[in-house]
Scaffold this active site. Structure first.
Site, PDB file in Angstrom:
ATOM      1  N   TRP A  54       6.915   0.033   4.021  1.00  0.00           N
ATOM      2  CA  TRP A  54       7.399   0.759   2.832  1.00  0.00           C
ATOM      3  C   TRP A  54       8.762   1.374   3.075  1.00  0.00           C
ATOM      4  O   TRP A  54       9.473   1.705   2.141  1.00  0.00           O
ATOM      5  CB  TRP A  54       6.391   1.820   2.401  1.00  0.00           C
ATOM      6  CG  TRP A  54       6.558   3.164   3.052  1.00  0.00           C
ATOM      7  CD1 TRP A  54       6.036   3.548   4.246  1.00  0.00           C
ATOM      8  CD2 TRP A  54       7.296   4.291   2.553  1.00  0.00           C
ATOM      9  NE1 TRP A  54       6.411   4.836   4.525  1.00  0.00           N
ATOM     10  CE2 TRP A  54       7.181   5.327   3.506  1.00  0.00           C
ATOM     11  CE3 TRP A  54       8.034   4.542   1.399  1.00  0.00           C
ATOM     12  CZ2 TRP A  54       7.782   6.572   3.351  1.00  0.00           C
ATOM     13  CZ3 TRP A  54       8.639   5.789   1.256  1.00  0.00           C
ATOM     14  CH2 TRP A  54       8.503   6.781   2.211  1.00  0.00           C
TER      15      TRP A  54
ATOM     16  N   GLU B 120      11.918  13.256  -0.225  1.00  0.00           N
ATOM     17  CA  GLU B 120      10.849  12.562  -0.952  1.00  0.00           C
ATOM     18  C   GLU B 120       9.473  13.057  -0.500  1.00  0.00           C
ATOM     19  O   GLU B 120       8.556  13.228  -1.302  1.00  0.00           O
ATOM     20  CB  GLU B 120      10.979  11.051  -0.731  1.00  0.00           C
ATOM     21  CG  GLU B 120       9.779  10.217  -1.141  1.00  0.00           C
ATOM     22  CD  GLU B 120       9.592  10.140  -2.638  1.00  0.00           C
ATOM     23  OE1 GLU B 120      10.551  10.426  -3.370  1.00  0.00           O
ATOM     24  OE2 GLU B 120       8.472   9.812  -3.070  1.00  0.00           O
TER      25      GLU B 120
ATOM     26  N   ARG C  93       1.443   1.137  15.180  1.00  0.00           N
ATOM     27  CA  ARG C  93       1.259   0.973  13.731  1.00  0.00           C
ATOM     28  C   ARG C  93       1.496  -0.469  13.321  1.00  0.00           C
ATOM     29  O   ARG C  93       2.130  -1.227  14.054  1.00  0.00           O
ATOM     30  CB  ARG C  93       2.317   1.769  12.970  1.00  0.00           C
ATOM     31  CG  ARG C  93       2.225   3.203  13.001  1.00  0.00           C
ATOM     32  CD  ARG C  93       3.506   3.793  12.403  1.00  0.00           C
ATOM     33  NE  ARG C  93       3.532   3.674  10.942  1.00  0.00           N
ATOM     34  CZ  ARG C  93       4.505   4.174  10.182  1.00  0.00           C
ATOM     35  NH1 ARG C  93       5.511   4.802  10.724  1.00  0.00           N
ATOM     36  NH2 ARG C  93       4.465   4.034   8.875  1.00  0.00           N
TER      37      ARG C  93
ATOM     38  N   ASP D  93       6.810  21.603 -26.546  1.00  0.00           N
ATOM     39  CA  ASP D  93       6.791  20.253 -25.967  1.00  0.00           C
ATOM     40  C   ASP D  93       7.827  20.217 -24.859  1.00  0.00           C
ATOM     41  O   ASP D  93       8.423  21.236 -24.534  1.00  0.00           O
ATOM     42  CB  ASP D  93       7.124  19.194 -27.046  1.00  0.00           C
ATOM     43  CG  ASP D  93       6.518  17.844 -26.698  1.00  0.00           C
ATOM     44  OD1 ASP D  93       6.914  17.277 -25.653  1.00  0.00           O
ATOM     45  OD2 ASP D  93       5.642  17.353 -27.426  1.00  0.00           O
TER      46      ASP D  93
ATOM     47  N   SER E 113      13.574   5.968 -13.859  1.00  0.00           N
ATOM     48  CA  SER E 113      12.476   6.685 -14.510  1.00  0.00           C
ATOM     49  C   SER E 113      12.288   8.065 -13.889  1.00  0.00           C
ATOM     50  O   SER E 113      12.148   9.069 -14.606  1.00  0.00           O
ATOM     51  CB  SER E 113      11.196   5.853 -14.400  1.00  0.00           C
ATOM     52  OG  SER E 113      10.059   6.666 -14.338  1.00  0.00           O
ATOM     53  N   SER E 114      12.319   8.142 -12.558  1.00  0.00           N
ATOM     54  CA  SER E 114      12.138   9.433 -11.885  1.00  0.00           C
ATOM     55  C   SER E 114      13.254  10.405 -12.230  1.00  0.00           C
ATOM     56  O   SER E 114      13.013  11.589 -12.452  1.00  0.00           O
ATOM     57  CB  SER E 114      12.142   9.257 -10.370  1.00  0.00           C
ATOM     58  OG  SER E 114      10.952   8.693  -9.950  1.00  0.00           O
TER      59      SER E 114
ATOM     60  N   TYR F  12       8.730  15.989   0.483  1.00  0.00           N
ATOM     61  CA  TYR F  12       8.472  17.287  -0.140  1.00  0.00           C
ATOM     62  C   TYR F  12       8.300  17.177  -1.641  1.00  0.00           C
ATOM     63  O   TYR F  12       7.636  18.009  -2.258  1.00  0.00           O
ATOM     64  CB  TYR F  12       9.570  18.282   0.247  1.00  0.00           C
ATOM     65  CG  TYR F  12       9.518  18.563   1.727  1.00  0.00           C
ATOM     66  CD1 TYR F  12       8.301  18.834   2.318  1.00  0.00           C
ATOM     67  CD2 TYR F  12      10.628  18.506   2.525  1.00  0.00           C
ATOM     68  CE1 TYR F  12       8.197  19.055   3.676  1.00  0.00           C
ATOM     69  CE2 TYR F  12      10.539  18.726   3.891  1.00  0.00           C
ATOM     70  CZ  TYR F  12       9.320  18.992   4.460  1.00  0.00           C
ATOM     71  OH  TYR F  12       9.222  19.197   5.799  1.00  0.00           O
TER      72      TYR F  12
ATOM     73  N   HIS G 132      13.122  12.049   3.469  1.00  0.00           N
ATOM     74  CA  HIS G 132      12.496  13.310   3.817  1.00  0.00           C
ATOM     75  C   HIS G 132      12.332  14.245   2.632  1.00  0.00           C
ATOM     76  O   HIS G 132      11.233  14.747   2.416  1.00  0.00           O
ATOM     77  CB  HIS G 132      13.119  13.989   5.036  1.00  0.00           C
ATOM     78  CG  HIS G 132      12.102  14.912   5.614  1.00  0.00           C
ATOM     79  ND1 HIS G 132      11.056  14.471   6.389  1.00  0.00           N
ATOM     80  CD2 HIS G 132      11.868  16.218   5.386  1.00  0.00           C
ATOM     81  CE1 HIS G 132      10.247  15.474   6.644  1.00  0.00           C
ATOM     82  NE2 HIS G 132      10.716  16.556   6.042  1.00  0.00           N
TER      83      HIS G 132
ATOM     84  N   HIS H 218      14.703  13.288  12.154  1.00  0.00           N
ATOM     85  CA  HIS H 218      13.526  13.384  13.024  1.00  0.00           C
ATOM     86  C   HIS H 218      12.606  12.179  12.860  1.00  0.00           C
ATOM     87  O   HIS H 218      11.673  12.010  13.615  1.00  0.00           O
ATOM     88  CB  HIS H 218      12.764  14.710  12.804  1.00  0.00           C
ATOM     89  CG  HIS H 218      12.121  14.848  11.465  1.00  0.00           C
ATOM     90  ND1 HIS H 218      12.006  16.061  10.834  1.00  0.00           N
ATOM     91  CD2 HIS H 218      11.549  13.956  10.631  1.00  0.00           C
ATOM     92  CE1 HIS H 218      11.387  15.902   9.671  1.00  0.00           C
ATOM     93  NE2 HIS H 218      11.102  14.628   9.533  1.00  0.00           N
ATOM     94  N   HIS H 219      12.890  11.344  11.852  1.00  0.00           N
ATOM     95  CA  HIS H 219      12.153  10.082  11.727  1.00  0.00           C
ATOM     96  C   HIS H 219      12.741   9.019  12.662  1.00  0.00           C
ATOM     97  O   HIS H 219      12.220   7.914  12.734  1.00  0.00           O
ATOM     98  CB  HIS H 219      12.213   9.570  10.292  1.00  0.00           C
ATOM     99  CG  HIS H 219      11.556  10.489   9.303  1.00  0.00           C
ATOM    100  ND1 HIS H 219      10.235  10.368   8.956  1.00  0.00           N
ATOM    101  CD2 HIS H 219      12.025  11.550   8.621  1.00  0.00           C
ATOM    102  CE1 HIS H 219       9.921  11.309   8.072  1.00  0.00           C
ATOM    103  NE2 HIS H 219      10.987  12.043   7.854  1.00  0.00           N
TER     104      HIS H 219
ATOM    105  N   LYS I 214       3.289  30.150   3.338  1.00  0.00           N
ATOM    106  CA  LYS I 214       2.428  29.705   2.243  1.00  0.00           C
ATOM    107  C   LYS I 214       0.959  29.706   2.666  1.00  0.00           C
ATOM    108  O   LYS I 214       0.103  30.227   1.952  1.00  0.00           O
ATOM    109  CB  LYS I 214       2.841  28.309   1.790  1.00  0.00           C
ATOM    110  CG  LYS I 214       4.078  28.341   0.959  1.00  0.00           C
ATOM    111  CD  LYS I 214       4.467  26.970   0.497  1.00  0.00           C
ATOM    112  CE  LYS I 214       5.551  27.061  -0.556  1.00  0.00           C
ATOM    113  NZ  LYS I 214       5.098  27.644  -1.809  1.00  0.00           N
TER     114      LYS I 214
ATOM    115  N   HIS J 207       0.846  -1.206   0.000  1.00  0.00           N
ATOM    116  CA  HIS J 207       0.000   0.000   0.000  1.00  0.00           C
ATOM    117  C   HIS J 207       0.875   1.248   0.000  1.00  0.00           C
ATOM    118  O   HIS J 207       0.700   2.156  -0.821  1.00  0.00           O
ATOM    119  CB  HIS J 207      -0.938   0.009   1.209  1.00  0.00           C
ATOM    120  CG  HIS J 207      -1.574   1.347   1.467  1.00  0.00           C
ATOM    121  ND1 HIS J 207      -2.529   1.887   0.638  1.00  0.00           N
ATOM    122  CD2 HIS J 207      -1.368   2.269   2.439  1.00  0.00           C
ATOM    123  CE1 HIS J 207      -2.890   3.079   1.101  1.00  0.00           C
ATOM    124  NE2 HIS J 207      -2.201   3.338   2.193  1.00  0.00           N
TER     125      HIS J 207
ATOM    126  N   SER K 219      -1.764  27.155  -5.537  1.00  0.00           N
ATOM    127  CA  SER K 219      -1.469  28.557  -5.829  1.00  0.00           C
ATOM    128  C   SER K 219      -2.005  28.982  -7.190  1.00  0.00           C
ATOM    129  O   SER K 219      -2.057  30.171  -7.489  1.00  0.00           O
ATOM    130  CB  SER K 219       0.036  28.810  -5.786  1.00  0.00           C
ATOM    131  OG  SER K 219       0.563  28.409  -4.551  1.00  0.00           O
TER     132      SER K 219
ATOM    133  N   THR L  63       6.428  27.140   5.541  1.00  0.00           N
ATOM    134  CA  THR L  63       5.114  26.545   5.291  1.00  0.00           C
ATOM    135  C   THR L  63       4.012  27.475   5.770  1.00  0.00           C
ATOM    136  O   THR L  63       2.975  27.643   5.113  1.00  0.00           O
ATOM    137  CB  THR L  63       4.998  25.176   5.989  1.00  0.00           C
ATOM    138  OG1 THR L  63       6.193  24.442   5.759  1.00  0.00           O
ATOM    139  CG2 THR L  63       3.822  24.394   5.452  1.00  0.00           C
TER     140      THR L  63
END
Lengths: 516, 352
Positions: A132, A246, A441, A96, A160-161, A248, A244, A293-294, A322, A67, A259, A319
């Site tokens: 994950w 990732e 979890r 293009d 690919s990314s 963002y 991290h 922080h993870h 924004k 998932h 926006s 943040t």
């Protein structure tokens, strides 16, 4: 360049057209969203009541793992790349993408990568079951055999990314119409430029990480094995150095979309454009220095805990800028509430809730209580579902008339919004309470005391899931039966994409437009 | 269509992306099956190869459908035989060949387009951006391994040996001492001769100044740095349209690259044969071989790129002062590989 699309299947297989490739990305993403959603519903069905009901624990772990992987790499990221493909060239007045063939290669790798990932479900020992985040040694010493397929799938989806991101950077920096200076670019273009930079910086780190896993599993190295002098915590550091930024990568393009939409329906220009640009860049910079922080509870010197705590709390500043700007844009605006606007307003409110629970988690001493509980699950689902996902859905409603030349059904759109909105909050809000009460979890069974909140969450999840079937219906209904849309589509829409016909011609801006 | 930039050239449809994706898929799918020992259904490989062939040879719709049905029936019926035939290594080899073939064609098509004058100045700039950011992504790939080395040496090993406030050392690895190069692994410190993960007998680290002149990594450094200089001479030559010096200096660069790789291979032979230094000798062996190995792999790729450029110049007279992007890109890559080596030389060998 008068030629239109080719006939038949080859149009899609061999295309070099950014609009075709964008459509393929979006449909692929939707397919993955449904598959990842089904996995989520398996999880919620099992958690409906305490006790073991439907699946065995090992399969439950495979579901949580897949998932997460499918939603992050298969649904959210490709959806943003699809939107970038469709919109960036039109927004900057380019004909293009900069490298059209590599563009199609970036897309066609994905179906193969995810086929490979999903095929592990049918292998002996089952699919990856280590979450994950695939922490070693769960993903190395104790992993099922299929982990090697997972590693190589990550390798090629990373390739690919990276290619997709390089293409986007080259497009934005090199293909702008004359007069489209950097500070005139729509914010969606800006946020994607920064996102692409993040992708190029961290996807190779992920590739390095899975390579170390591969070497540990098959070639006897000891990167994550303390017996040979390695360290499982090393895995977590490298993973979150990727992970991290990732996060963002999955939210910055969303900021760009919101926006674009809020000024249209508030009928006012975006408040604080340049501060939005600088805030996005600050967020990107900070994303590289907050990863641990993870890992507050994993064991770190106190100086490390403090550094990562304060650095993380710093992110609240850009943040906050924004969120303030979006609210200020709406302030005293002539607002109307079409479906994209509803999703955008919900984004601002609910993403802020997710952001605030993030601040709570950033406080290291408090995190020792929250770590690995459902509070964390609630937090990141509040930033990813009403954050990333709602922005994608808002973008689809906002630009669908431009893509198809037809208007979606507003009543159905609003129905979709309200059902999704209610479903999502019913699903994820109770997780805060279950988490604060101590529910861990990634478990298939739990204590009786969590039963009520879990039952509510499960009901919400099925409501939310059902609302996405309505979404599919609305999109198909628009494509085949929708009323004709005007070129401008919305009353106050600004930007080059609204100056071309609806549906957008197969080739746009083969002559660069004039930028005022 | 006329613009201030000249014509925008949007390529026609292209089969390359799909074919490359199938090649890439078969390569990694085969590698996964090979390494993991999982037997996969031959139908997967057969379908991938079928689509590859149908796209490559432009089969008509009728032919594709008929051949598809036949393929499906045959593969299903002969499933067992085919699974013995289409083993991991076999699929890996097939995929690798297909992938390499497609990429070779892709580059030759790009070169032909450029010579035919289809590339606008804008597209050429896109290629420059593309190569630049690709090199940046490679830098970040190496950063992961350098980061691992740094973390293990300065943080993880001292903690494992009891520094800081942890209690792991006493409970898990009593008697382990942090040293670098790590010759005695925690496993050896606890289990002695019964250890599973043992350290190397000798390390590759720099010992004393007197032995510098007989020290292989030093000469490798000299050779690789020299090759960067000769590569730059070649670059200057082509900018002046001086074909002959270009060919000579590029040739010298390639020869130096080959000498470097030979010495590097020789170093590995010594490590494995005489020094007991292998991939599985704990974290020292792991970081040593992964860093130098990935660097070596990049040198190999860079040499291949330079060699292609050399043949293009010598055999076909490609490149001029105006138009030398292929060579430029290869030379940037070469300088990048060089810079990584300097990092390696200090982090792995000198202060190793």
């Amino acid at each position: 360049m008068a030629h239109g699309p080719a006939k038949g299947l080859s149009r899609w297989l061999f295309t070099t057209n950014h609009k075709d490739i964008g459509s393929m990305y979006l449909w692929f993403s939707f397919a993955m969203f449904i598959i990842g959603g089904i996995f989520a519903l398996v999880i919620r069905a099992e958690l409906f009541e305490p006790g073991m009901q439907i699946v065995d624990p090992n399969f439950f772990n495979q579901m949580t793992t897949l998932h997460g992987l499918i939603m992050v790499f298969g649904a959210i990221m490709p959806a943003f790349v699809g939107l970038a493909n469709w919109m960036l060239p039109m927004m900057i007045g380019a004909p293009d993408m900069a490298l059209p063939r590599m563009n199609n290669w970036s897309f066609w790798i994905l179906p193969f990568a995810f086929f490979m990932l999903l095929s592990t479900l049918f292998m002996p020992g089952g699919a990856p079951n280590f979450g994950w985040t695939f922490y070693a040694p769960l993903s190395t010493t104790y992993a099922p055999e299929s982990v090697t397929f997972f590693i190589f799938a990550v390798h090629i989806m990373g390739a690919s990314s990276i290619m997709g991101a390089i293409n986007i950077v080259a497009t934005i920096l090199n293909m702008r119409a004359p007069g489209m200076t950097l500070m005139k670019m729509p914010l969606f273009v800006w946020t994607w430029l920064i996102t692409a930079y993040l992708l190029i910086a961290v996807m190779p780190v992920l590739a390095g990480l899975v390579t170390m896993m591969l070497m540990d599993i098959h070639f006897g190295t000891s990167f994550f094995d303390a017996a040979g002098g390695g360290d499982p915590v090393l895995f977590q550091h490298i993973f979150w150095f990727f992970g991290h930024p990732e996060v963002y990568i999955m939210i910055l393009p969303a900021f760009g979309i919101i926006s674009a939409i809020i000024p249209t329906f508030a009928r006012k220009p975006l408040f604080g454009y340049s501060s939005m640009v600088y805030a996005s860049a600050s967020i990107a910079f900070l994303s590289f220095i907050v990863w641990a922080h993870h890992m507050f509870t994993v064991g770190m010197p106190i100086a490390g805990e403090l550094f990562f705590m304060y650095a993380t709390m710093l992110i609240a500043v850009p943040t906050g800028v924004k969120v303030f700007n979006w609210v200020a844009t709406m302030f005293r605006g002539a607002m109307t509430f079409e479906t994209p606007m509803l999703f955008s307003i919900a984004f601002v409110i609910l993403f802020t809730i997710g952001g605030l629970s993030g601040l709570m988690l950033a406080i290291a001493p408090a995190d020792f209580q929250y770590h690995d509980t459902y509070f964390v699950v609630a937090h990141f689902h509040y930033v990813l579902v009403p954050g990333a996902l709602f922005s994608i859905i808002a973008a689809v409603y906002y630009w669908l008339p431009k893509w198809t030349g037809r208007m979606y059904n507003e009543i159905l759109g609003k129905t979709h919004f309200w059902v999704a909105f209610v479903g999502l909050n019913v699903t994820f809000f109770p997780m805060h309470f279950a988490g604060l009460a101590g529910m861990p979890r990634r478990i298939p069974d739990y204590h009786m005391m969590f039963a009520d909140w879990n039952m509510i969450s499960s009901v919400g999840a099925f409501i939310f899931g059902a609302s996405q079937i309505l979404f599919l219906y609305i999109v198909l209904d628009t494509i085949f039966r929708g009323k004709k849309a005007t070129d401008r589509v919305w009353e106050n829409s600004e930007g080059l994409e609204w100056t071309v016909a609806s549906p957008a011609p197969y080739h746009t801006f083969s002559t660069p437009p004039e930028i005022k | 269509m006329a613009t201030s930039e000249g014509n925008y050239y949007v390529p026609e449809q292209s089969k390359l992306p799909l074919l490359a994706s199938i090649g890439m898929f078969l390569t990694v799918f085969g590698a996964s099956a090979w390494l993991s020992g999982v037997t996969t259904s031959p139908l997967i490989v057969a379908v991938a190869l079928f689509v590859f062939a149908a796209a490559l040879f432009d089969w008509s719709r009728r032919l594709t459908i008929v051949a598809g049905i036949i393929m499906f029936v045959v593969v299903s019926a002969a499933s067992e035989t085919l699974s013995n035939l289409l083993t991991g290594p076999m699929v890996f080899a097939l995929g690798g060949l297909a992938f390499a073939g497609v990429i070779w064609n892709w580059f030759s098509i790009v070169i032909r387009e450029n010579i035919a004058g289809l590339n606008s100045p804008q597209l050429k700039r896109s290629y420059v951006w593309g190569m630049g950011w690709f090199i940046f992504s490679e830098v970040m790939f190496f950063a992961a391994f350098f980061g691992a080395l740094f973390y293990v040496r300065t943080l993880a090993l001292p903690w494992l040996a009891g520094e800081g406030h942890g209690a792991e050392n006493v409970l898990l690895w009593p008697g382990f001492e942090a040293n670098w190069p790590l010759m005695v692994t925690p496993d050896m410190a606890v289990h002695g001769d019964a250890a599973n993960v043992t350290g190397p007998d000798q390390s590759m680290s720099f010992r004393d100044a007197a032995s510098l002149w007989t020290w292989l990594p030093f000469w490798n450094t000299v050779i690789l740095l020299a090759s960067s200089v000769t590569c730059h001479f070649a670059h200057s030559a082509i900018k002046k349209n001086a074909r002959k010096p270009f060919n000579v200096w590029l040739g010298v660069t390639i020869v130096l690259a080959l000498i470097f790789m030979t010495l590097q291979a020789w170093e590995y032979v010594i490590a494995y044969r005489d020094m007991g230094l292998t991939l599985d000798t704990g974290i020292y062996g792991a970081t040593f071989f992964m860093l130098t190995g990935f660097h070596g792999a990049h040198v190999l790729l860079g040499t291949f790129m330079l060699a292609v450029m050399w043949f293009r110049s010598v055999l076909k007279g490609h490149f001029s002062s105006e138009d030398s992007f292929g060579f430029d890109a290869a030379s940037w890559y070469w300088h990048f590989v060089d810079v990584v080596w300097v990092g390696l030389f200090f982090a792995v060998y000198i202060f190793g």
